[in-house]
Scaffold this motif. Structure first.
Motif, PDB file in Angstrom:
ATOM      1  N   THR A 150       6.475   4.217   6.083  1.00  0.00           N
ATOM      2  CA  THR A 150       6.465   4.847   4.759  1.00  0.00           C
ATOM      3  C   THR A 150       6.104   3.879   3.649  1.00  0.00           C
ATOM      4  O   THR A 150       5.244   4.158   2.806  1.00  0.00           O
ATOM      5  N   GLY A 151       6.758   2.709   3.622  1.00  0.00           N
ATOM      6  CA  GLY A 151       6.569   1.786   2.511  1.00  0.00           C
ATOM      7  C   GLY A 151       5.326   0.933   2.594  1.00  0.00           C
ATOM      8  O   GLY A 151       4.946   0.287   1.613  1.00  0.00           O
ATOM      9  N   ASN A 152       4.679   0.923   3.757  1.00  0.00           N
ATOM     10  CA  ASN A 152       3.498   0.088   3.925  1.00  0.00           C
ATOM     11  C   ASN A 152       2.223   0.931   3.929  1.00  0.00           C
ATOM     12  O   ASN A 152       1.714   1.302   2.894  1.00  0.00           O
ATOM     13  N   CYS A 153       1.720   1.245   5.128  1.00  0.00           N
ATOM     14  CA  CYS A 153       0.407   1.892   5.204  1.00  0.00           C
ATOM     15  C   CYS A 153       0.390   3.306   4.639  1.00  0.00           C
ATOM     16  O   CYS A 153      -0.606   3.733   4.053  1.00  0.00           O
ATOM     17  N   VAL A 154       1.492   4.056   4.806  1.00  0.00           N
ATOM     18  CA  VAL A 154       1.511   5.406   4.230  1.00  0.00           C
ATOM     19  C   VAL A 154       1.454   5.323   2.712  1.00  0.00           C
ATOM     20  O   VAL A 154       0.597   5.938   2.069  1.00  0.00           O
ATOM     21  N   ALA A 155       2.364   4.551   2.109  1.00  0.00           N
ATOM     22  CA  ALA A 155       2.413   4.470   0.645  1.00  0.00           C
ATOM     23  C   ALA A 155       1.122   3.903   0.069  1.00  0.00           C
ATOM     24  O   ALA A 155       0.603   4.414  -0.932  1.00  0.00           O
ATOM     25  N   LYS A 156       0.579   2.859   0.702  1.00  0.00           N
ATOM     26  CA  LYS A 156      -0.647   2.250   0.166  1.00  0.00           C
ATOM     27  C   LYS A 156      -1.803   3.238   0.197  1.00  0.00           C
ATOM     28  O   LYS A 156      -2.633   3.268  -0.715  1.00  0.00           O
ATOM     29  N   THR A 157      -1.863   4.062   1.250  1.00  0.00           N
ATOM     30  CA  THR A 157      -2.946   5.043   1.327  1.00  0.00           C
ATOM     31  C   THR A 157      -2.714   6.199   0.359  1.00  0.00           C
ATOM     32  O   THR A 157      -3.662   6.730  -0.238  1.00  0.00           O
ATOM     33  N   VAL A 158      -1.457   6.589   0.169  1.00  0.00           N
ATOM     34  CA  VAL A 158      -1.137   7.616  -0.833  1.00  0.00           C
ATOM     35  C   VAL A 158      -1.543   7.134  -2.224  1.00  0.00           C
ATOM     36  O   VAL A 158      -2.176   7.866  -2.992  1.00  0.00           O
ATOM     37  N   PHE A 159      -1.193   5.894  -2.562  1.00  0.00           N
ATOM     38  CA  PHE A 159      -1.596   5.345  -3.861  1.00  0.00           C
ATOM     39  C   PHE A 159      -3.119   5.313  -3.981  1.00  0.00           C
ATOM     40  O   PHE A 159      -3.677   5.630  -5.042  1.00  0.00           O
ATOM     41  N   GLY A 160      -3.796   4.943  -2.882  1.00  0.00           N
ATOM     42  CA  GLY A 160      -5.257   4.908  -2.904  1.00  0.00           C
ATOM     43  C   GLY A 160      -5.859   6.278  -3.139  1.00  0.00           C
ATOM     44  O   GLY A 160      -6.860   6.418  -3.847  1.00  0.00           O
TER      45      GLY A 160
END
Length: 217
Positions: A150-160
């Motif tokens: 959640t805090g790494n690849c998911v969140a970074k892609t959501v922000f992107g």
């Protein structure tokens, strides 16, 4: 002369709103290595999330839509000095090495040959990948997210995605992390996007929008 595109099927569905992107649902992140059987086995910490993802994908496909999968794949030519430093002290080294069992998507996803699997080398799935091309080509405006972590690849892609002006929704039962700060990450996302249970997502059938590819080859 060969065909311009391979024929996978006589009929396919375009990627439709809301699109869904499942991030890094791979053995190295979701499963546990078992030395006795020398294989990946279910991890009780993550299996409820994997099962929730599988249930949602079943319903998503039944609506006539095509899911998108992001898959972390690391290769010696794409790992920078910083990434090597980051992983140097980890007992098992780099995760999701190209060609490894750990890099494979988990079998519960039941990925079809006609569904896009986008390899990525960094946390943000939009960095140097075809992800935005898939979304923009199909006029997507709303993206649903699930996956690991959640805090790494998911969140970074959501922000992107949000930075690229997509409406974003995280499926709270379809994300997981080893970090107890998951709720903090989801609250941060709620400041600009939506966080909802996958069962709350309504999926109107889109079978009328199926496109016949007969005669295009």
């Amino acid at each position: 002369m060969g065909k311009l595109f391979p024929r996978y099927t006589d009929e396919f569905s375009m990627i439709e709103d809301p699109a869904v992107i499942m991030v890094d649902v791979q053995n190295d992140f979701c499963k546990r290595w078992d030395d006795d059987s020398e294989s990946y086995v279910d991890d009780p910490r993550n299996q409820p999330t994997v099962d929730a993802i599988a249930r949602f994908l079943s319903r998503y496909r039944e609506s006539g839509r095509v899911p998108i999968f992001l898959r972390a794949v690391h290769h010696e030519y794409t790992v920078s000095r910083e990434w090597k430093r980051r992983y140097a002290d980890r007992p098992h080294g780099m995760s999701c090495v190209a060609g490894s069992e750990g890099a494979k998507l988990v079998p519960e996803l039941d990925v079809r040959s006609t569904e896009p699997v986008v390899p990525k080398r960094r946390f943000n799935g939009f960095v140097n990948t075809d992800l935005e091309l898939y979304l923009s080509t199909n006029d997507v405006s709303h993206v649903l997210f699930g996956g690991f972590t959640t805090g790494n690849c998911v969140a970074k892609t959501v922000f992107g995605a949000y930075d690229r002006d997509y409406r974003v929704t995280v499926l709270s039962d379809c994300v997981s992390t080893y970090d107890p700060g998951q709720q903090t990450t989801l609250r941060d996302i709620e400041s600009f996007g939506d966080v909802r249970q996958s069962s709350d997502i309504e999926l109107e059938p889109v079978e009328a929008n199926r496109v016949s590819v007969e005669g295009l080859y």
